[in-house]
Design an enzyme around this catalytic site. Structure first.
Site, PDB file in Angstrom:
ATOM      1  CE  LYS A  21     -96.667 -38.111 -96.017  1.00  0.00           C
ATOM      2  NZ  LYS A  21     -96.827 -39.248 -95.121  1.00  0.00           N
ATOM      3  NE  ARG A  52    -106.482 -43.762 -93.829  1.00  0.00           N
ATOM      4  CZ  ARG A  52    -105.500 -44.515 -92.603  1.00  0.00           C
ATOM      5  NH1 ARG A  52    -106.495 -44.710 -91.364  1.00  0.00           N
ATOM      6  NH2 ARG A  52    -104.416 -44.708 -92.661  1.00  0.00           N
TER       7      ARG A  52
HETATM    8  N1  BES Z   1     -98.659 -42.023 -98.309  1.00  0.00           N
HETATM    9  C1  BES Z   1     -98.613 -42.142 -97.051  1.00  0.00           C
HETATM   10  C2  BES Z   1     -98.361 -43.553 -96.411  1.00  0.00           C
HETATM   11  C3  BES Z   1     -96.423 -43.683 -96.849  1.00  0.00           C
HETATM   12  C4  BES Z   1     -95.880 -43.210 -95.854  1.00  0.00           C
HETATM   13  C5  BES Z   1     -96.168 -44.604 -97.760  1.00  0.00           C
HETATM   14  C6  BES Z   1     -94.371 -43.376 -96.036  1.00  0.00           C
HETATM   15  C7  BES Z   1     -94.816 -44.702 -98.038  1.00  0.00           C
HETATM   16  C8  BES Z   1     -93.960 -44.184 -97.238  1.00  0.00           C
HETATM   17  C9  BES Z   1    -100.250 -41.992 -96.299  1.00  0.00           C
HETATM   18  O1  BES Z   1    -100.927 -41.013 -96.858  1.00  0.00           O
HETATM   19  C10 BES Z   1     -99.726 -41.473 -94.908  1.00  0.00           C
HETATM   20  O2  BES Z   1     -99.247 -40.386 -94.611  1.00  0.00           O
HETATM   21  N2  BES Z   1    -100.124 -42.574 -93.935  1.00  0.00           N
HETATM   22  C11 BES Z   1     -99.846 -42.203 -92.284  1.00  0.00           C
HETATM   23  C12 BES Z   1    -101.318 -42.588 -91.931  1.00  0.00           C
HETATM   24  C13 BES Z   1    -101.237 -42.178 -90.426  1.00  0.00           C
HETATM   25  C14 BES Z   1    -101.452 -40.784 -90.214  1.00  0.00           C
HETATM   26  C15 BES Z   1    -102.443 -43.015 -89.941  1.00  0.00           C
HETATM   27  C16 BES Z   1     -98.830 -42.778 -92.066  1.00  0.00           C
HETATM   28  O3  BES Z   1     -98.444 -44.162 -92.568  1.00  0.00           O
HETATM   29  O4  BES Z   1     -97.984 -42.264 -91.252  1.00  0.00           O
HETATM   30 MN    MN Z   2    -100.409 -38.957 -96.075  1.00  0.00          MN
END
Ligand code: BES
Ligand code: MN
Ligand code: ZN
Length: 495
Positions: free
Chosen positions: A278, A352
């Protein structure tokens, strides 16, 4: 904090502060009227000066009451002299609770449950007072040297008439249980990732089991999960030095053979994204990626404290998602416990991967319904912002029950479609399915992914990415969706 119901007449009370309501146009609520008489028209005088107009959420603290055992009176605006909406009632309560911060007030008597609130009884009105005051008093001090909190409140009494004592009492008990559950959830969520690891969460679950003997707690270690074939879950923790845990809390309050309600909560104690790292900005907030798991613990606490006549199983798959030489790589293919193979196209779609194996594992409990909650997608924030949690599911009755509970609990939900057209987006050239569905409809495709592991039971998914914590200067956990889930369980038990 101590909570109590007060049925004695106002002029016999002793407290640091009495809370009364005033409406617009200088109209006094019932208790304000009595307090006004007992103080030779003090409240009328203050309204007459224009110090408070009575709009919802206005407050004035009268901080000296001549010759009275009530030390102070807090006036709270209730708007037009008519039934309050549930939301405005909560707004007035929150204003009252907030205005008592940074004062030395320790004991409070609140008369606001006497106001008429649309479709609300004394049980609900009392419960809300407890929930709102407890919420306002919460402050995370565990990692501060100075542990003083802005609120010094020690005792909160709710005024109720004899005739409604039973309802008020049960509202008080429910409110306390739910508030305790919310507090646990917020505390675990606010703890940093270096303290709140998967092992720490597992220990906290065992502690909960000690405190509530009706909760049987057990934990699967990585070796146990290996034997079960949880290849998706384990692939995430392989990239972390912290071992994964799968926590089970089993509450048997119902008939021996009654099928349980299974609650599953995503417990990523830190989500760095893995190899699909990230960006740095705001990454600290990914300590909150275990909020689903924390709300399962909080809800189980509330259910045990309320001694609900239900069977409930809480499951919390917990891990970190870190970049590492042994971490998942984009393109890797995993075999889940269900046997389905998954192509990892983005290692940041890790939630997931934990949830799918946990959903398969849930089958062994022959669930009545399964509800999972997860900070699953940033896309949910784009679609719905920070107001409602996202709701998706494969059963209309279950989704409608959750929507009804969310309205009562003022813990809002908005349902998104789980149409099969969206499943197309998860197709993989190399495995049974991919772990991401492209940039469109990210919250829906994440739920589509989960739905492929929830085919054998009634299932609903709550995406709490926008609601589990607040960002910005007031950064902190909210405890949502514990109110909603507690309400759902109450409705299932007594509805
Ligand atoms: N935990 C995150 C989702 C999230 C991001 C929650 C920001 C709250 C604030 C999750 O594991 C994630 O990183 N999801 C990705 C999915 C994508 C790679 C398809 C996302 O939301 O960017
Ligand atoms: Mn994630
Ligand atoms: Zn995550």
């Amino acid at each position: 904090m101590d909570y109590a119901i007060e049925t004695a007449p106002l002029d016999t009370l002793t407290c640091d502060c009495l809370i009364v309501g005033v409406y617009q146009n200088q109209i006094l609520g019932a208790s304000a009227g009595i307090a006004n008489q007992n103080t030779q028209g003090l409240i009328d005088k203050i309204l007459g000066r224009g110090d408070i107009s009575g709009k919802i959420g206005e407050t004035v603290l009268i901080n000296a009451i001549p010759s009275s055992s009530i030390e102070r009176i807090l006036l709270v605006g209730l708007g037009e002299n008519q039934a309050l909406s549930a939301k405005n009632y909560r707004k007035a309560l929150l204003a009252a609770a907030t205005s008592l911060k940074k004062t030395p007030i320790k004991s409070v008597v609140c008369s606001l449950a006497e106001c008429t609130v649309t479709a609300a009884d004394w049980q609900w009105k009392t419960r809300q007072i407890v929930e709102v005051f407890s919420d306002a008093a919460y402050q995370f001090t565990a990692c501060k040297t100075n542990k003083e909190t802005e609120s010094q409140l020690e005792k909160l009494s709710v005024i109720a008439p004899e005739a409604d004592l039973d309802l008020a009492q049960s509202g008080l008990r429910q409110g306390q249980a739910i508030a305790d559950g919310i507090n646990l959830t917020k505390h675990l969520a606010d703890l940093p990732g270096n303290i709140c690891t998967p092992s720490f969460l597992a220990e906290q679950a065992f502690e909960l089991g000690k405190k509530y003997p009706s909760l049987a707690v057990s934990v699967l270690e990585e070796a146990d999960m290996e034997k079960l074939g949880m290849g998706a879950l384990l692939s995430v923790s392989r990239g972390s030095r912290q071992p994964a845990k799968l926590i089970t809390l089993n509450y048997q309050g119902g008939e021996k053979n009654a099928k349980p309600i299974v609650l599953i909560g995503k417990g990523l104690t830190f989500d760095a994204g893995g190899i699909s790292l990230k960006p740095g900005l705001g990454m600290d907030e990914m300590k909150y990626d275990m909020c689903g798991g924390a709300s399962v613990l909080g809800t189980m606490l509330a259910a045990a404290q309320m001694q609900l006549p239900l069977n409930i199983v809480g499951l919390v798959p917990s891990s970190e998602n870190m970049p590492d030489g042994d971490a998942n790589k984009p393109g890797d293919i995993l075999t889940s416990m269900s046997g389905k193979t998954i192509e990892v196209l983005n290692t940041d779609a890790e939630g997931r991967l934990l949830l799918c194996d946990t959903l398969t594992y849930a089958e062994k409990f022959t669930p009545d319904v399964v509800i999972d909650m997860a900070t699953l997608t940033g896309a949910c924030l784009v679609a719905l912002g920070r107001v409602p949690s996202g709701l998706l599911g494969n059963n209309d009755a279950l989704c409608n029950d959750l929507l009804a509970a969310s309205e009562t609990a003022i813990d809002s939900l908005w349902r998104l479609p789980l149409w099969e057209e969206y499943q197309e987006q998860l197709k993989s050239n190399f495995a049974d399915l991919a772990n991401i569905g492209g940039k469109d409809a990210g919250t829906i495709t994440a739920a589509c992914f989960l739905s492929q592991f929830a085919e054998n039971f009634h299932w609903a998914h709550l995406d709490i990415a926008g609601t589990a914590w607040r960002t910005g200067p007031n950064k902190g956990a909210t405890g949502r969706p514990v109110p909603l889930l507690s309400q759902y369980l109450i409705n299932r038990a007594y509805g």
